[in-house]
Design a protein around this motif. Structure first.
Motif, short mmCIF file in Angstrom:
data_model
loop_
_atom_site.label_atom_id
_atom_site.label_comp_id
_atom_site.label_asym_id
_atom_site.label_seq_id
_atom_site.Cartn_x
_atom_site.Cartn_y
_atom_site.Cartn_z
N PHE A 34 38.71 53.02 46.77
CA PHE A 34 39.98 52.46 46.73
C PHE A 34 41.16 52.83 47.65
O PHE A 34 42.19 52.15 48.12
N VAL A 42 41.89 45.54 47.66
CA VAL A 42 42.13 46.02 46.26
C VAL A 42 42.43 44.96 45.00
O VAL A 42 41.77 44.84 44.04
N LYS A 43 43.20 44.00 45.47
CA LYS A 43 43.65 42.94 44.64
C LYS A 43 42.40 41.99 44.41
O LYS A 43 42.04 41.62 43.28
N VAL A 45 39.01 42.84 44.71
CA VAL A 45 38.31 43.71 43.96
C VAL A 45 38.64 43.51 42.29
O VAL A 45 37.70 43.31 41.33
N PHE A 46 39.96 43.48 41.99
CA PHE A 46 40.38 43.49 40.82
C PHE A 46 40.26 42.24 40.01
O PHE A 46 40.09 42.00 38.88
N GLU A 47 40.44 41.23 40.82
CA GLU A 47 40.67 39.71 40.65
C GLU A 47 39.05 39.62 40.02
O GLU A 47 38.77 38.95 38.83
N LEU A 49 36.77 41.77 39.10
CA LEU A 49 36.35 42.33 37.97
C LEU A 49 36.96 41.62 36.77
O LEU A 49 36.24 41.60 35.69
N SER A 50 38.16 41.27 36.88
CA SER A 50 38.74 40.60 35.59
C SER A 50 38.05 39.41 35.12
O SER A 50 38.11 39.03 34.06
N TRP A 53 35.07 40.62 33.49
CA TRP A 53 35.49 41.14 31.84
C TRP A 53 35.86 40.22 30.94
O TRP A 53 35.37 40.03 29.87
#
Length: 105
Positions: A34, A42-43, A45-47, A49-50, A53
């Protein structure tokens, strides 16, 4: 008897240390990854992952509702992490396959 118990505890603690080291190395690698990525990556990847989830949480909700509803007729759908991941990744075909396994097994 005592030596067998002590040996079992020694094996468990060795595996425990090994697992802790593996988790630590994984976390350190993710932090380093990261740090090397820019803000847009990074944004993204987190999108992603969310999204997964949310799909996993929705899969557990569906499994719970199916377990309660099918329990009235004697069919028990397993609510565990593997069933949740199958439904989260495959979607409706995963749901149908879990229901078919629960019905036929």
């Amino acid at each position: 008897m005592f030596h067998e118990i002590a040996y079992d505890v020694l094996i468990i603690t060795k595996w425990g240390v090994l697992v802790k080291v593996a988790i630590g190395i994984s976390i350190a690698g993710l932090i380093l990854l990261f740090l090397l990525m820019d803000k847009k990556q990074v944004k993204k990847v987190f999108e992603r992952l969310s999204i997964y989830w949310f799909r996993l949480a929705l899969a557990f909700l569906v499994l719970f509702i199916m377990n309660v509803a099918a329990g009235f007729i004697g069919i028990y759908v397993p609510v565990n992490i593997i069933s949740g991941i199958v439904i989260a990744v495959l979607g409706i075909p995963g749901f149908v396959s879990i229901c078919a396994l629960a019905f036929f097994l």
